[in-house]
Design a protein around this motif. Structure first.
Motif, PDB file in Angstrom:
ATOM      1  N   ASP A  31       0.818  -1.217   0.000  1.00 11.61           N
ATOM      2  CA  ASP A  31       0.000   0.000   0.000  1.00 11.61           C
ATOM      3  C   ASP A  31       0.851   1.267   0.000  1.00 11.61           C
ATOM      4  O   ASP A  31       0.403   2.320  -0.450  1.00 11.61           O
ATOM      5  CB  ASP A  31      -0.925   0.025   1.219  1.00 11.61           C
ATOM      6  CG  ASP A  31      -2.018  -1.021   1.134  1.00 11.61           C
ATOM      7  OD1 ASP A  31      -2.353  -1.440   0.010  1.00 11.61           O
ATOM      8  OD2 ASP A  31      -2.523  -1.416   2.192  1.00 11.61           O
ATOM      9  N   SER A  41      -7.808   1.342 -15.571  1.00 15.21           N
ATOM     10  CA  SER A  41      -8.704   1.881 -14.542  1.00 15.21           C
ATOM     11  C   SER A  41      -9.531   3.017 -15.100  1.00 15.21           C
ATOM     12  O   SER A  41      -9.220   3.595 -16.134  1.00 15.21           O
ATOM     13  CB  SER A  41      -7.897   2.396 -13.356  1.00 15.21           C
ATOM     14  OG  SER A  41      -7.252   1.330 -12.717  1.00 15.21           O
ATOM     15  N   LEU A  45     -10.272   9.358 -10.840  1.00 17.73           N
ATOM     16  CA  LEU A  45     -10.727   8.939  -9.517  1.00 17.73           C
ATOM     17  C   LEU A  45      -9.990   7.706  -9.016  1.00 17.73           C
ATOM     18  O   LEU A  45      -9.654   7.620  -7.843  1.00 17.73           O
ATOM     19  CB  LEU A  45     -12.234   8.703  -9.512  1.00 17.73           C
ATOM     20  CG  LEU A  45     -13.093   9.953  -9.636  1.00 17.73           C
ATOM     21  CD1 LEU A  45     -14.564   9.583  -9.610  1.00 17.73           C
ATOM     22  CD2 LEU A  45     -12.777  10.933  -8.527  1.00 17.73           C
ATOM     23  N   SER A  46      -9.720   6.768  -9.907  1.00 22.38           N
ATOM     24  CA  SER A  46      -8.987   5.569  -9.499  1.00 22.38           C
ATOM     25  C   SER A  46      -7.586   5.937  -9.031  1.00 22.38           C
ATOM     26  O   SER A  46      -7.097   5.419  -8.032  1.00 22.38           O
ATOM     27  CB  SER A  46      -8.898   4.575 -10.653  1.00 22.38           C
ATOM     28  OG  SER A  46     -10.183   4.106 -10.981  1.00 22.38           O
ATOM     29  N   ASP A  49      -7.860   7.751  -5.697  1.00 23.88           N
ATOM     30  CA  ASP A  49      -8.101   6.780  -4.627  1.00 23.88           C
ATOM     31  C   ASP A  49      -6.810   6.070  -4.246  1.00 23.88           C
ATOM     32  O   ASP A  49      -6.525   5.874  -3.068  1.00 23.88           O
ATOM     33  CB  ASP A  49      -9.138   5.744  -5.056  1.00 23.88           C
ATOM     34  CG  ASP A  49     -10.556   6.298  -5.084  1.00 23.88           C
ATOM     35  OD1 ASP A  49     -10.792   7.367  -4.477  1.00 23.88           O
ATOM     36  OD2 ASP A  49     -11.416   5.660  -5.713  1.00 23.88           O
ATOM     37  N   ALA A  50      -6.044   5.696  -5.250  1.00 19.50           N
ATOM     38  CA  ALA A  50      -4.776   4.998  -4.991  1.00 19.50           C
ATOM     39  C   ALA A  50      -3.808   5.913  -4.246  1.00 19.50           C
ATOM     40  O   ALA A  50      -3.125   5.480  -3.312  1.00 19.50           O
ATOM     41  CB  ALA A  50      -4.162   4.515  -6.297  1.00 19.50           C
ATOM     42  N   GLN A  52      -4.628   8.418  -2.324  1.00 20.98           N
ATOM     43  CA  GLN A  52      -5.143   8.596  -0.971  1.00 20.98           C
ATOM     44  C   GLN A  52      -4.813   7.374  -0.106  1.00 20.98           C
ATOM     45  O   GLN A  52      -4.412   7.518   1.042  1.00 20.98           O
ATOM     46  CB  GLN A  52      -6.639   8.850  -0.996  1.00 20.98           C
ATOM     47  CG  GLN A  52      -7.206   9.158   0.383  1.00 20.98           C
ATOM     48  CD  GLN A  52      -8.677   9.478   0.337  1.00 20.98           C
ATOM     49  OE1 GLN A  52      -9.384   9.097  -0.588  1.00 20.98           O
ATOM     50  NE2 GLN A  52      -9.140  10.183   1.347  1.00 20.98           N
ATOM     51  N   ARG A  53      -4.990   6.176  -0.640  1.00 18.88           N
ATOM     52  CA  ARG A  53      -4.638   4.955   0.102  1.00 18.88           C
ATOM     53  C   ARG A  53      -3.159   4.947   0.455  1.00 18.88           C
ATOM     54  O   ARG A  53      -2.774   4.583   1.558  1.00 18.88           O
ATOM     55  CB  ARG A  53      -4.983   3.708  -0.710  1.00 18.88           C
ATOM     56  CG  ARG A  53      -6.416   3.270  -0.598  1.00 18.88           C
ATOM     57  CD  ARG A  53      -6.641   1.870  -1.137  1.00 18.88           C
ATOM     58  NE  ARG A  53      -6.081   1.614  -2.456  1.00 18.88           N
ATOM     59  CZ  ARG A  53      -6.681   1.927  -3.600  1.00 18.88           C
ATOM     60  NH1 ARG A  53      -7.856   2.510  -3.607  1.00 18.88           N
ATOM     61  NH2 ARG A  53      -6.101   1.644  -4.745  1.00 18.88           N
TER      62      ARG A  53
END
Length: 113
Positions: A31, A41, A45-46, A49-50, A52-53
């Motif tokens: 991660d 993807s 947004l994908s 999101d990645a 942010q993770r």
């Protein structure tokens, strides 16, 4: 003053927590890795999101590292026969305080002030 059996209980607890942190480090390594643009993807947004993770995983890693440093400090104090004594004033740290968090290096009075 803490007796030998109490100190051993704290040492075991600290070692178990340290091992758990190391296990979590290994599990979250992926991660924290570089975010790669995946053309398959769906759009931004994908990737967001990645990212942010990844940021959350890095923040969690920093917290684990800080906790591990506190654990290592407590284990060092155990080895040096300083565990349970305030690093600032030298007084005993209350047993109940150590039970809550055996990594605390100072007594309540010094922590307040």
């Amino acid at each position: 003053m803490l007796n030998v059996a109490q100190i051993e209980v704290f040492r075991d607890r600290l070692l178990r927590e340290r091992a758990e942190l190391l296990r979590e480090d290994a599990q979250s390594a992926e991660d924290r890795g570089t975010v790669i643009l995946d053309q398959q993807s769906v759009g931004r947004l994908s990737r967001m999101d990645a990212l942010q993770r990844q940021a959350m995983a890095e923040a969690t890693q920093r917290r684990r590292n800080a906790r591990r440093r506190r654990i290592d400090g407590a284990l060092q104090r155990i080895e040096e026969d300083e565990f349970g004594f305030c690093q600032d004033c030298g007084d005993e740290i209350a047993f109940a305080r150590l039970e809550l968090d055996p990594t605390v290096p100072v007594c309540v009075s010094c922590a307040r002030g």
